[in-house]
Design a protein around this motif. Structure first.
Motif, PDB file in Angstrom:
ATOM      1  N   PRO A  65       7.729   7.654  48.473  1.00 55.81           N
ATOM      2  CA  PRO A  65       7.919   6.198  48.358  1.00 55.81           C
ATOM      3  C   PRO A  65       6.706   5.466  47.797  1.00 55.81           C
ATOM      4  N   ASP A  66       5.496   5.999  48.025  1.00 58.13           N
ATOM      5  CA  ASP A  66       4.313   5.343  47.450  1.00 58.13           C
ATOM      6  C   ASP A  66       4.381   5.335  45.928  1.00 58.13           C
ATOM      7  N   ASP A  67       4.927   6.395  45.345  1.00 60.35           N
ATOM      8  CA  ASP A  67       5.102   6.432  43.893  1.00 60.35           C
ATOM      9  C   ASP A  67       6.075   5.347  43.448  1.00 60.35           C
ATOM     10  N   LEU A  68       7.151   5.145  44.218  1.00 55.67           N
ATOM     11  CA  LEU A  68       8.104   4.088  43.883  1.00 55.67           C
ATOM     12  C   LEU A  68       7.452   2.713  43.969  1.00 55.67           C
ATOM     13  N   ASP A  69       6.572   2.525  44.956  1.00 58.88           N
ATOM     14  CA  ASP A  69       5.858   1.251  45.072  1.00 58.88           C
ATOM     15  C   ASP A  69       5.034   0.975  43.817  1.00 58.88           C
ATOM     16  N   ALA A  70       4.329   2.011  43.346  1.00 54.57           N
ATOM     17  CA  ALA A  70       3.473   1.837  42.169  1.00 54.57           C
ATOM     18  C   ALA A  70       4.305   1.532  40.927  1.00 54.57           C
ATOM     19  N   ILE A  71       5.431   2.220  40.774  1.00 54.28           N
ATOM     20  CA  ILE A  71       6.293   1.972  39.609  1.00 54.28           C
ATOM     21  C   ILE A  71       6.888   0.575  39.689  1.00 54.28           C
ATOM     22  N   THR A  72       7.320   0.166  40.885  1.00 57.57           N
ATOM     23  CA  THR A  72       7.877  -1.176  41.067  1.00 57.57           C
ATOM     24  C   THR A  72       6.866  -2.243  40.664  1.00 57.57           C
ATOM     25  N   ALA A  73       5.625  -2.068  41.080  1.00 64.60           N
ATOM     26  CA  ALA A  73       4.586  -3.040  40.741  1.00 64.60           C
ATOM     27  C   ALA A  73       4.364  -3.117  39.235  1.00 64.60           C
ATOM     28  N   ARG A  74       4.349  -1.979  38.564  1.00 63.17           N
ATOM     29  CA  ARG A  74       4.135  -1.979  37.109  1.00 63.17           C
ATOM     30  C   ARG A  74       5.297  -2.652  36.391  1.00 63.17           C
ATOM     31  N   LEU A  75       6.520  -2.358  36.825  1.00 62.41           N
ATOM     32  CA  LEU A  75       7.682  -2.970  36.177  1.00 62.41           C
ATOM     33  C   LEU A  75       7.676  -4.488  36.357  1.00 62.41           C
ATOM     34  N   THR A  85      15.398   0.491  47.063  1.00 66.14           N
ATOM     35  CA  THR A  85      15.834   0.984  48.366  1.00 66.14           C
ATOM     36  C   THR A  85      14.708   1.862  48.908  1.00 66.14           C
ATOM     37  N   PRO A  86      14.792   2.326  50.146  1.00 66.32           N
ATOM     38  CA  PRO A  86      13.682   3.131  50.682  1.00 66.32           C
ATOM     39  C   PRO A  86      13.341   4.360  49.846  1.00 66.32           C
ATOM     40  N   ASP A  87      14.338   4.983  49.201  1.00 64.10           N
ATOM     41  CA  ASP A  87      14.049   6.227  48.489  1.00 64.10           C
ATOM     42  C   ASP A  87      14.396   6.183  47.006  1.00 64.10           C
ATOM     43  N   ALA A  88      14.600   4.982  46.455  1.00 61.13           N
ATOM     44  CA  ALA A  88      14.942   4.902  45.035  1.00 61.13           C
ATOM     45  C   ALA A  88      14.655   3.511  44.497  1.00 61.13           C
ATOM     46  N   LEU A  89      14.569   3.423  43.170  1.00 58.44           N
ATOM     47  CA  LEU A  89      14.506   2.132  42.493  1.00 58.44           C
ATOM     48  C   LEU A  89      15.364   2.206  41.244  1.00 58.44           C
ATOM     49  N   THR A  90      15.860   1.055  40.840  1.00 59.07           N
ATOM     50  CA  THR A  90      16.700   0.958  39.652  1.00 59.07           C
ATOM     51  C   THR A  90      16.209  -0.184  38.789  1.00 59.07           C
ATOM     52  N   THR A  91      16.128   0.042  37.500  1.00 60.66           N
ATOM     53  CA  THR A  91      15.733  -0.992  36.553  1.00 60.66           C
ATOM     54  C   THR A  91      16.523  -0.782  35.264  1.00 60.66           C
ATOM     55  N   VAL A  92      16.414  -1.723  34.345  1.00 57.36           N
ATOM     56  CA  VAL A  92      17.131  -1.641  33.079  1.00 57.36           C
ATOM     57  C   VAL A  92      16.142  -1.810  31.934  1.00 57.36           C
ATOM     58  N   PHE A 161       8.025   0.308  27.992  1.00 57.43           N
ATOM     59  CA  PHE A 161       8.817   0.417  29.216  1.00 57.43           C
ATOM     60  C   PHE A 161       8.630   1.790  29.860  1.00 57.43           C
ATOM     61  N   LEU A 162       8.701   2.839  29.045  1.00 61.44           N
ATOM     62  CA  LEU A 162       8.596   4.196  29.573  1.00 61.44           C
ATOM     63  C   LEU A 162       7.185   4.529  30.042  1.00 61.44           C
ATOM     64  N   ARG A 163       6.174   4.130  29.260  1.00 62.22           N
ATOM     65  CA  ARG A 163       4.788   4.475  29.614  1.00 62.22           C
ATOM     66  C   ARG A 163       4.205   3.518  30.644  1.00 62.22           C
ATOM     67  N   ASP A 164       4.181   2.228  30.309  1.00 61.63           N
ATOM     68  CA  ASP A 164       3.492   1.267  31.162  1.00 61.63           C
ATOM     69  C   ASP A 164       4.310   0.879  32.384  1.00 61.63           C
ATOM     70  N   GLY A 165       5.634   1.018  32.271  1.00 61.35           N
ATOM     71  CA  GLY A 165       6.485   0.684  33.393  1.00 61.35           C
ATOM     72  C   GLY A 165       6.756   1.870  34.292  1.00 61.35           C
ATOM     73  N   LEU A 166       7.460   2.878  33.751  1.00 60.69           N
ATOM     74  CA  LEU A 166       7.872   4.011  34.576  1.00 60.69           C
ATOM     75  C   LEU A 166       6.755   5.019  34.814  1.00 60.69           C
ATOM     76  N   GLY A 167       5.804   5.113  33.896  1.00 64.32           N
ATOM     77  CA  GLY A 167       4.692   6.027  34.110  1.00 64.32           C
ATOM     78  C   GLY A 167       4.749   7.322  33.327  1.00 64.32           C
ATOM     79  N   PHE A 168       5.564   7.383  32.273  1.00 67.26           N
ATOM     80  CA  PHE A 168       5.539   8.539  31.387  1.00 67.26           C
ATOM     81  C   PHE A 168       4.162   8.660  30.725  1.00 67.26           C
ATOM     82  N   LYS A 169       3.833   9.881  30.288  1.00 65.66           N
ATOM     83  CA  LYS A 169       2.573  10.122  29.596  1.00 65.66           C
ATOM     84  C   LYS A 169       2.842  10.558  28.163  1.00 65.66           C
ATOM     85  N   LEU A 170       1.922  10.196  27.267  1.00 61.97           N
ATOM     86  CA  LEU A 170       2.061  10.520  25.847  1.00 61.97           C
ATOM     87  C   LEU A 170       1.595  11.946  25.589  1.00 61.97           C
ATOM     88  N   SER A 171       2.440  12.733  24.917  1.00 58.42           N
ATOM     89  CA  SER A 171       2.073  14.102  24.531  1.00 58.42           C
ATOM     90  C   SER A 171       1.685  14.181  23.064  1.00 58.42           C
TER      91      SER A 171
END
Length: 307
Positions: A65-75, A85-92, A161-171
């Motif tokens: 859930p701490d990871d979800l908190d961090a993603i929520t804050a970035r979004l 929710t306690p174990d998930a997040l949804t965005t568009v 959205f993918l990098r700065d929001g969800l946290g994907f990394k550039l390869s």
């Protein structure tokens, strides 16, 4: 990394039953609830009815859930709505409009498959026996969903959205045209491309080795040569072997093996590719329909009318 997997994809198509038959032939296992599964990843493909083909949803795995908190804050810093929710997040995603769901989930652990024995100059790993690849007779079953490739009319925004929001990394990057992004140790789980219309280009499915790439594609083409798109070849970005086919809705599907793995971020330096290097290392040149799918004009017209 907070994220650890591309868990599943939902694709909208005009005829889910016809498309479901295709992916069953492709080697995915149909479930009674409508999902299709892989050998290792479980339920990883869902088909729903939409007027035109499109990417509807991706689901990602996170550790806690701490990871979800961090993603929520970035979004929220990007002014994007988040349902939590306690174990998930949804965005568009704001440009292409697909839903992204991030769930707390256990990491996928694939059982080790013994390396295929290959003979080479000065190296005899297989003596007195035919190659295992030519003796296999069973159907090819993909091991897991590897990645999704999408086109976006605002490439920079979708990438952000993918990098700065969800946290994907550039390869790696295709200069000004595309970004290979990862949410696991695979070289990429999403490739986002600059495009004149938002669309799903392809999904990619891991198989054991190059023999399974060839066997799977050969079986798919028996009696259905129109399914062929591009292959056999080897990519440069990601290094994987590939063969692309086309489903009845117009989406491409890829068998792949031998993808680059990035376990330590500090040991990987992203590169910027130009021209053909961003597409492949060897193999036949990609057909025009791979670079610009034949239905893009119709998708653009549909998007215009919807707007």
């Amino acid at each position: 990394m907070a994220l650890h997997a591309l868990s599943s994809v939902t694709i909208g198509v005009p005829d889910p039953n016809l498309t479901r038959d295709y992916y069953t032939d492709f080697g995915l296992a149909p479930r009674p609830d409508g999902w299709l599964g892989t050998r290792d990843g479980g339920d990883q493909l869902r088909l729903v009815c939409t007027p035109t083909r499109r990417l509807v949803e991706i689901t990602l795995g996170a550790d806690d859930p701490d990871d979800l908190d961090a993603i929520t804050a970035r979004l929220r810093r990007l002014d994007l709505p988040v349902t939590r929710t306690p174990d998930a997040l949804t965005t568009v995603e704001p440009i292409a409009g697909f839903t992204a769901v991030v769930r707390v989930a256990a990491r996928l652990i694939q059982s080790e498959t013994p390396a295929t024995a290959y003979n080479g100059p000065g190296r005899l790993e297989r003596v007195g026996a035919r190659a295992p690849g030519v003796l296999r007779t069973g159907p090819v079953r993909p091991r897991k969903l590897g990645h999704v490739v999408m086109g976006s009319v605002d490439y920079e925004a979708t990438r952000r959205f993918l990098r700065d929001g969800l946290g994907f990394k550039l390869s790696d990057e295709i200069k000004g045209e595309g970004a290979f992004l990862r949410c696991s140790t695979d070289h990429h789980n999403v490739l986002v491309l600059r495009a004149p219309v938002n669309f799903l280009h392809h999904t990619s499915w891991q198989v054991q080795d190059i023999d399974e790439v060839g066997r799977g594609a050969t079986a798919m083409l028996e009696g259905n040569p129109e399914r062929h798109v591009w292959g056999l070849g080897r990519h440069h970005a990601g290094s994987n072997f590939f063969w692309y086919l086309k489903d009845p809705a117009g989406n491409f599907s890829e068998y792949y093996s031998d993808m680059d793995a990035i376990v330590d971020d500090q040991l990987w330096k992203p590169e910027v590719f130009h021209g053909a290097q961003g597409l492949f290392n060897w193999g036949p040149p990609p057909p025009p329909s791979f670079l610009h799918p034949e239905d893009l004009a119709a998708l653009m017209t549909g998007a215009h009318h919807a707007g």
